[in-house]
Design a protein around this motif. Structure first.
Motif, mmCIF file in Angstrom:
data_model
loop_
_atom_site.group_PDB
_atom_site.id
_atom_site.type_symbol
_atom_site.label_atom_id
_atom_site.label_comp_id
_atom_site.label_asym_id
_atom_site.label_seq_id
_atom_site.Cartn_x
_atom_site.Cartn_y
_atom_site.Cartn_z
ATOM 1 N N LEU A 36 0.865 -1.172 0.000
ATOM 2 C CA LEU A 36 0.000 0.000 0.000
ATOM 3 C C LEU A 36 0.904 1.224 0.000
ATOM 4 O O LEU A 36 1.738 1.396 0.898
ATOM 5 C CB LEU A 36 -0.899 0.019 1.228
ATOM 6 N N VAL A 37 0.753 2.086 -1.005
ATOM 7 C CA VAL A 37 1.610 3.264 -1.140
ATOM 8 C C VAL A 37 0.929 4.456 -0.471
ATOM 9 O O VAL A 37 -0.224 4.781 -0.775
ATOM 10 C CB VAL A 37 1.898 3.581 -2.621
ATOM 11 N N ALA A 44 0.335 12.990 -4.295
ATOM 12 C CA ALA A 44 -0.372 11.854 -4.885
ATOM 13 C C ALA A 44 0.277 11.402 -6.194
ATOM 14 O O ALA A 44 0.327 10.201 -6.487
ATOM 15 C CB ALA A 44 -1.839 12.203 -5.108
ATOM 16 N N ASP A 45 0.791 12.350 -6.979
ATOM 17 C CA ASP A 45 1.460 11.974 -8.223
ATOM 18 C C ASP A 45 2.693 11.114 -7.951
ATOM 19 O O ASP A 45 2.974 10.155 -8.681
ATOM 20 C CB ASP A 45 1.860 13.209 -9.026
ATOM 21 N N SER A 46 3.428 11.463 -6.901
ATOM 22 C CA SER A 46 4.593 10.659 -6.528
ATOM 23 C C SER A 46 4.164 9.254 -6.119
ATOM 24 O O SER A 46 4.823 8.263 -6.463
ATOM 25 C CB SER A 46 5.354 11.328 -5.378
ATOM 26 N N ALA A 47 3.056 9.170 -5.376
ATOM 27 C CA ALA A 47 2.547 7.861 -4.960
ATOM 28 C C ALA A 47 2.152 7.027 -6.176
ATOM 29 O O ALA A 47 2.433 5.819 -6.235
ATOM 30 C CB ALA A 47 1.358 8.036 -4.028
ATOM 31 N N ARG A 48 1.501 7.676 -7.150
ATOM 32 C CA ARG A 48 1.128 6.946 -8.367
ATOM 33 C C ARG A 48 2.369 6.484 -9.131
ATOM 34 O O ARG A 48 2.393 5.380 -9.692
ATOM 35 C CB ARG A 48 0.233 7.822 -9.244
ATOM 36 N N GLY A 60 -2.369 -0.686 -3.969
ATOM 37 C CA GLY A 60 -3.163 0.529 -4.123
ATOM 38 C C GLY A 60 -2.445 1.685 -3.479
ATOM 39 O O GLY A 60 -1.324 1.538 -2.963
ATOM 40 N N ILE A 61 -3.066 2.880 -3.529
ATOM 41 C CA ILE A 61 -2.462 4.049 -2.893
ATOM 42 C C ILE A 61 -3.450 4.657 -1.908
ATOM 43 O O ILE A 61 -4.663 4.530 -2.055
ATOM 44 C CB ILE A 61 -1.997 5.095 -3.922
ATOM 45 N N PHE A 62 -2.907 5.324 -0.890
ATOM 46 C CA PHE A 62 -3.698 6.030 0.113
ATOM 47 C C PHE A 62 -3.054 7.408 0.270
ATOM 48 O O PHE A 62 -2.184 7.611 1.124
ATOM 49 C CB PHE A 62 -3.706 5.261 1.438
ATOM 50 N N ILE A 92 6.048 7.439 0.881
ATOM 51 C CA ILE A 92 6.881 8.388 0.152
ATOM 52 C C ILE A 92 6.463 9.803 0.534
ATOM 53 O O ILE A 92 5.290 10.161 0.459
ATOM 54 C CB ILE A 92 6.812 8.176 -1.377
ATOM 55 N N GLY A 93 7.433 10.586 0.995
ATOM 56 C CA GLY A 93 7.132 11.946 1.415
ATOM 57 C C GLY A 93 7.927 12.326 2.649
ATOM 58 O O GLY A 93 9.026 11.826 2.887
#
Length: 359
Positions: A36-37, A44-48, A60-62, A92-93
């Motif tokens: 889970l990202v 959000a773009d970085s997560a994608r 998936g992403i959260f 990530i962040g």
């Protein structure tokens, strides 16, 4: 040599430009299949992008991490991890996203892989924090320590200069308090002084060119060391004040650290003169026997870089200063100088006004 205890925490660190590309292999190394990202809405773009890099390994992403990890957000993320059948989380962040990953791990023991894009340092610690009913609570638990940390300086090239500066001050604060921690030791002291030196030395080159990859690498290296100190020894007054101000008044985390640090150092200056000399030396200053040299140098550095130097500027309400002072002395904690409510209230007033630090 004075007897000491040093507790090392096992994290795998992958450091260097382009190291993000090693993420799929690091997920495999953990034995995980469905990640889970996590990110903030702004990233959000970085997560994608991370999810695309992982391919079938991404569950998936959260993208809903926020400052100070509200308990409601933590519960929603835990529910999403269970719903998707995730067996690990990739954060990530900055500190907000890492903190959310830790909140998931605290409840589920899911392994966390952290990809820092700021200099918060929390990725190197077993410290968690959650905010509930306007009060931020923190604790230590080895379950929340990320198993792997990928430090890729290229991911910090777009970090705005203002946030780069305050994030570096946040890192420096960990190391500064580590130098006067009651459970400090020679190993963490070495890491602390080098972490302050590397972090501070990176700031002038970054101010000249925010895309200076060497300076970005130095700042991230410094943040790694400072975060390692944070994870190994107890923090004192500075961190207590920042958690109080952040959790109770929703102030921005890194900016609050930047404003408060010179004042917290000044409060402790005469009770921790050896630590102050090392901080001054790491900043390129000889203290000349003046314990306040470190606090003054820190305040001047923030001013030269255009960082905020007053709590008023970061959104602190003047009517909240008394409550902040009350909260700061509510629970006993280790600090070189005894906690005095009146002195702390005066400290907070100076920090609110942007006045020079005083002992």
């Amino acid at each position: 040599m004075t007897p000491f205890t040093y507790q090392a925490y096992a994290s795998r660190v992958v450091f260097g430009p382009g190291s993000l590309q090693q993420l799929p292999a690091e997920i495999d190394r953990l034995g995980a299949k469905r990640a889970l990202v996590l990110s903030t809405p702004e990233q959000a773009d970085s997560a994608r992008g991370v999810a695309e890099l992982l391919g079938a390994r991404a569950a998936g992403i959260f993208p809903q991490a926020v400052m100070h990890v509200p308990i409601e957000t933590a519960r929603a993320a835990r529910d999403e991890a269970r719903r998707l059948g995730a067996d690990c989380a990739v954060a990530i962040g900055g500190g907000s996203t890492t903190g959310l990953g830790k909140a998931i791990a605290l409840d589920s023991a899911l392994p966390i892989l952290a990809i820092p894009t700021t200099y918060a340092g929390s990725e190197m610690t077993p410290i968690w924090g959650l905010t509930e009913d306007g009060v931020k609570k923190t604790g230590r638990d080895p379950r929340v320590l990320p198993k792997t940390v990928i430090y890729d300086p290229e991911l910090t090239l777009t970090l705005p200069l203002a946030l780069s500066v305050t994030s570096a001050f946040n890192a420096i604060a960990h190391a500064a308090e580590g130098l006067y921690a009651h459970d400090g030791n020679p190993i963490t002291a070495l890491m602390a002084e080098e972490g302050i030196r590397a972090s501070a030395a990176a700031l002038a080159p970054l101010a000249a060119d925010p895309r200076d990859l060497t300076a970005r690498s130095d700042a991230l290296y410094g943040a790694w060391l400072c975060g390692s100190v944070l994870g190994s020894v107890a923090m004192g007054l500075h961190h207590k004040l920042c958690h109080t101000l952040g959790g109770s008044f929703n102030l921005p985390h890194a900016e609050t650290h930047t404003v408060v640090l010179p004042h917290a150092l000044a409060y402790n200056a005469h009770a921790a003169s050896g630590a102050m000399a090392r901080i001054a030396r790491a900043l390129g200053r000889a203290d000349g026997g003046d314990p306040l040299s470190a606090a003054r140098a820190m305040h001047a550095l923030a001013g030269r870089l255009g960082a905020p130097t007053s709590l008023r500027a970061v959104g602190m309400p003047a009517e909240g200063l008394d409550r902040a002072a009350d909260l700061a002395v509510q629970t006993p904690y280790s600090n070189p100088r005894a906690l005095d409510r009146q002195a702390l209230r005066a400290l907070l007033q100076r920090a609110y006004d942007g006045a020079p630090p005083q002992a």
